[in-house]
Design a protein around this motif. Structure first.
Motif, PDB file in Angstrom:
ATOM      1  N   ARG A  61       0.823  -1.225   0.000  1.00  0.00           N
ATOM      2  CA  ARG A  61       0.000   0.000   0.000  1.00  0.00           C
ATOM      3  C   ARG A  61       0.847   1.261   0.000  1.00  0.00           C
ATOM      4  O   ARG A  61       0.359   2.343  -0.293  1.00  0.00           O
ATOM      5  N   SER A  62       2.135   1.140   0.299  1.00  0.00           N
ATOM      6  CA  SER A  62       3.033   2.291   0.213  1.00  0.00           C
ATOM      7  C   SER A  62       3.546   2.513  -1.205  1.00  0.00           C
ATOM      8  O   SER A  62       4.262   3.471  -1.457  1.00  0.00           O
ATOM      9  N   GLY A  63       3.196   1.608  -2.120  1.00  0.00           N
ATOM     10  CA  GLY A  63       3.651   1.755  -3.501  1.00  0.00           C
ATOM     11  C   GLY A  63       5.146   1.650  -3.650  1.00  0.00           C
ATOM     12  O   GLY A  63       5.771   2.558  -4.201  1.00  0.00           O
ATOM     13  N   PRO A  64       5.803   0.585  -3.137  1.00  0.00           N
ATOM     14  CA  PRO A  64       7.269   0.546  -3.148  1.00  0.00           C
ATOM     15  C   PRO A  64       7.880   0.615  -4.533  1.00  0.00           C
ATOM     16  O   PRO A  64       8.913   1.249  -4.716  1.00  0.00           O
ATOM     17  N   GLU A  65       7.244  -0.033  -5.530  1.00  0.00           N
ATOM     18  CA  GLU A  65       7.811   0.031  -6.877  1.00  0.00           C
ATOM     19  C   GLU A  65       7.769   1.461  -7.405  1.00  0.00           C
ATOM     20  O   GLU A  65       8.739   1.973  -7.962  1.00  0.00           O
ATOM     21  N   THR A  66       6.635   2.109  -7.188  1.00  0.00           N
ATOM     22  CA  THR A  66       6.491   3.501  -7.616  1.00  0.00           C
ATOM     23  C   THR A  66       7.507   4.389  -6.904  1.00  0.00           C
ATOM     24  O   THR A  66       8.220   5.178  -7.529  1.00  0.00           O
ATOM     25  N   LEU A  67       7.574   4.253  -5.609  1.00  0.00           N
ATOM     26  CA  LEU A  67       8.431   5.132  -4.821  1.00  0.00           C
ATOM     27  C   LEU A  67       9.903   4.874  -5.101  1.00  0.00           C
ATOM     28  O   LEU A  67      10.697   5.818  -5.183  1.00  0.00           O
ATOM     29  N   GLY A  68      10.288   3.615  -5.243  1.00  0.00           N
ATOM     30  CA  GLY A  68      11.690   3.307  -5.509  1.00  0.00           C
ATOM     31  C   GLY A  68      12.159   3.890  -6.823  1.00  0.00           C
ATOM     32  O   GLY A  68      13.236   4.491  -6.912  1.00  0.00           O
ATOM     33  N   ALA A  69      11.359   3.717  -7.870  1.00  0.00           N
ATOM     34  CA  ALA A  69      11.733   4.244  -9.186  1.00  0.00           C
ATOM     35  C   ALA A  69      11.802   5.757  -9.168  1.00  0.00           C
ATOM     36  O   ALA A  69      12.746   6.369  -9.687  1.00  0.00           O
ATOM     37  N   MET A  70      10.803   6.394  -8.557  1.00  0.00           N
ATOM     38  CA  MET A  70      10.742   7.857  -8.548  1.00  0.00           C
ATOM     39  C   MET A  70      11.867   8.456  -7.716  1.00  0.00           C
ATOM     40  O   MET A  70      12.580   9.370  -8.165  1.00  0.00           O
ATOM     41  N   LEU A  71      12.053   7.955  -6.503  1.00  0.00           N
ATOM     42  CA  LEU A  71      13.061   8.543  -5.617  1.00  0.00           C
ATOM     43  C   LEU A  71      14.472   8.308  -6.134  1.00  0.00           C
ATOM     44  O   LEU A  71      15.341   9.182  -6.005  1.00  0.00           O
ATOM     45  N   SER A  72      14.731   7.147  -6.733  1.00  0.00           N
ATOM     46  CA  SER A  72      16.063   6.886  -7.283  1.00  0.00           C
ATOM     47  C   SER A  72      16.400   7.903  -8.365  1.00  0.00           C
ATOM     48  O   SER A  72      17.522   8.421  -8.427  1.00  0.00           O
ATOM     49  N   ALA A  73      15.414   8.213  -9.220  1.00  0.00           N
ATOM     50  CA  ALA A  73      15.652   9.193 -10.283  1.00  0.00           C
ATOM     51  C   ALA A  73      15.851  10.592  -9.718  1.00  0.00           C
ATOM     52  O   ALA A  73      16.706  11.358 -10.190  1.00  0.00           O
ATOM     53  N   LEU A  74      15.089  10.943  -8.701  1.00  0.00           N
ATOM     54  CA  LEU A  74      15.219  12.271  -8.106  1.00  0.00           C
ATOM     55  C   LEU A  74      16.571  12.448  -7.430  1.00  0.00           C
ATOM     56  O   LEU A  74      17.224  13.489  -7.567  1.00  0.00           O
ATOM     57  N   VAL A  75      17.015  11.442  -6.683  1.00  0.00           N
ATOM     58  CA  VAL A  75      18.303  11.539  -6.006  1.00  0.00           C
ATOM     59  C   VAL A  75      19.434  11.645  -7.023  1.00  0.00           C
ATOM     60  O   VAL A  75      20.369  12.439  -6.854  1.00  0.00           O
ATOM     61  N   ALA A  76      19.363  10.848  -8.101  1.00  0.00           N
ATOM     62  CA  ALA A  76      20.392  10.926  -9.142  1.00  0.00           C
ATOM     63  C   ALA A  76      20.408  12.306  -9.778  1.00  0.00           C
ATOM     64  O   ALA A  76      21.473  12.871 -10.056  1.00  0.00           O
ATOM     65  N   ARG A  77      19.245  12.890 -10.017  1.00  0.00           N
ATOM     66  CA  ARG A  77      19.167  14.244 -10.581  1.00  0.00           C
ATOM     67  C   ARG A  77      19.879  15.256  -9.699  1.00  0.00           C
ATOM     68  O   ARG A  77      20.541  16.183 -10.192  1.00  0.00           O
TER      69      ARG A  77
END
Length: 400
Positions: free
Chosen positions: A196-212
């Motif tokens: 329910r925390s959406g781990p796949e969504t959150l992992g993909a999004m946060l990884s891209a943001l941190v790399a940016r």
């Protein structure tokens, strides 16, 4: 450590099943981050190895100063013949003037001794082995003088400047062999809780943001909503910054804040921000830590306004939002309430005005994907009326 040390009385309260008694102002959260996220020591990178770093958005950790004049000597600024300008006086198409001391030069070549101008090829003619001027030249015409581009000691670029290919070209010409580049902080992203925390969504999004923002990602989880297990993941060595996503709210299994207290310190929990109001921050041992909500849009908002600030500071970058700001006019009212900073996802109309793409109360990333950017409404505002001027923060790829 099993009890939190609160910064303002909000950090040591278990909000599960009770709700937040109060929420911290966004500015207070920013101030805490600025104090805790101290830029990491820079890394020296050889100029020849900087191309990959440019793709990562490398920034200068220190100002770069010119070690010498550029160009180091007078040189031709165009193809032609180098002449003494005084030898061309009175020359014209009806009055060719012989140039016994003319020397053919190409752009970039040093000026020969005794010359101070370059006649372009269209202003000369050959008469057997001799060159004649068909026009006159003033002193310095067609010449790039020593130090005309850069003087020795000039600050070429300030600290925090994002490097570009043309910068590297100038540095190479000046003989600068290496540059002090901002560090790449090691950022551990812990996905807390189940689906329910959406781990796949959150992992993909946060990884891209941190790399940016210049960080190197270590992705952990998803982990169960287990206080001890999360605390162990938070306290594990090897990170410069901890970001945890999920389990920060008021439900019984929202144990991330308690786990952070166990791992070090829960300093502030609950921010006057919509979406993203259940964000928290503190320390995992000696490492700054930020807890983000598990709802994807709230997670994105809390990252951009809080966690991203920490990543950028550690990397030696400008801590401000990385979204270009442009002035826009509202086509519809943006409804808000006093006491909470609100992030409105907006899109441009065909007239170039902005209107809501989604309310701050509406969850999900669809509104952000369909939006051109966002408008931040300050906590002291009751909203923005139609026809008001606002600052639009444009998403990546949005035309300005």
């Amino acid at each position: 450590m099993t009890a939190a040390r609160a910064g303002n009385g909000t950090g040591n309260r278990d909000v599960r099943g009770r709700g937040f008694p109060s929420r911290v102002a966004l500015s207070a959260m920013e101030g805490w981050i600025d104090a805790a996220a101290v830029p990491l020591p820079p890394r020296a990178v050889a100029l020849a190895d900087l191309a990959p770093a440019l793709a990562e958005g490398a920034v200068l950790a220190e100002p770069v100063t010119a070690p010498g004049d550029w160009p180091p000597a007078d040189r031709a600024a165009r193809d032609g013949v180098a002449v003494a300008s005084s030898d061309t006086l009175g020359a014209g198409s009806y009055n060719p003037v012989p140039l016994p001391g003319a020397v053919p030069v190409a752009a970039g070549e040093p000026m020969p001794p005794g010359t101070d101008a370059v006649l372009p090829v269209e202003c000369i003619q050959a008469d057997g082995p001799f060159i004649e001027a068909l026009g006159s030249a003033a002193p310095g015409e067609g010449v790039e003088g020593r130090g005309e581009g850069v003087r020795a000691g000039t600050v070429l670029l300030p600290a925090g400047h994002r490097l570009r290919p043309q910068d590297l070209g100038l540095f190479a010409a000046l003989g600068i062999a290496a540059l002090p580049i901002g560090a790449r902080p090691r950022v551990r992203i812990v996905l807390a809780g189940g689906p329910r925390s959406g781990p796949e969504t959150l992992g993909a999004m946060l990884s891209a943001l941190v790399a940016r923002d210049g960080g190197v990602v270590e992705l952990v989880g998803p982990l169960p909503a287990d206080r001890a297990g999360l605390a162990a993941a938070y306290a594990a060595p090897g990170a410069d910054l901890l970001i945890s996503a999920g389990r920060t709210g008021v439900g019984e299994d929202d144990v991330a804040p308690l786990a952070l207290a166990d791992a070090g310190e829960l300093a502030l929990h609950g921010v006057a921000l919509r979406p993203g109001d259940s964000a928290a921050l503190g320390m995992a041992g000696t490492v700054p830590a930020l807890l983000l909500p598990g709802e994807p849009m709230a997670c994105w908002t809390a990252y951009e306004l809080l966690a991203g600030r920490a990543v950028r500071r550690l990397a030696g970058r400008d801590s401000a939002l990385p979204h270009p700001a442009v002035v826009a006019v509202t086509a519809r009212k943006l409804v808000s309430e006093i006491g909470c900073t609100e992030l409105y996802r907006v899109r441009r109309t065909v007239e170039g005005m902005v209107e809501p793409a989604a309310s701050p109360h509406k969850p999900g990333l669809a509104g952000a994907v369909q939006a051109d950017g966002f408008v931040l409404i300050p906590a002291e505002s009751e909203g923005v009326p139609v026809g008001a001027t606002v600052t639009l923060r444009c998403f990546d790829g949005t035309s300005l």
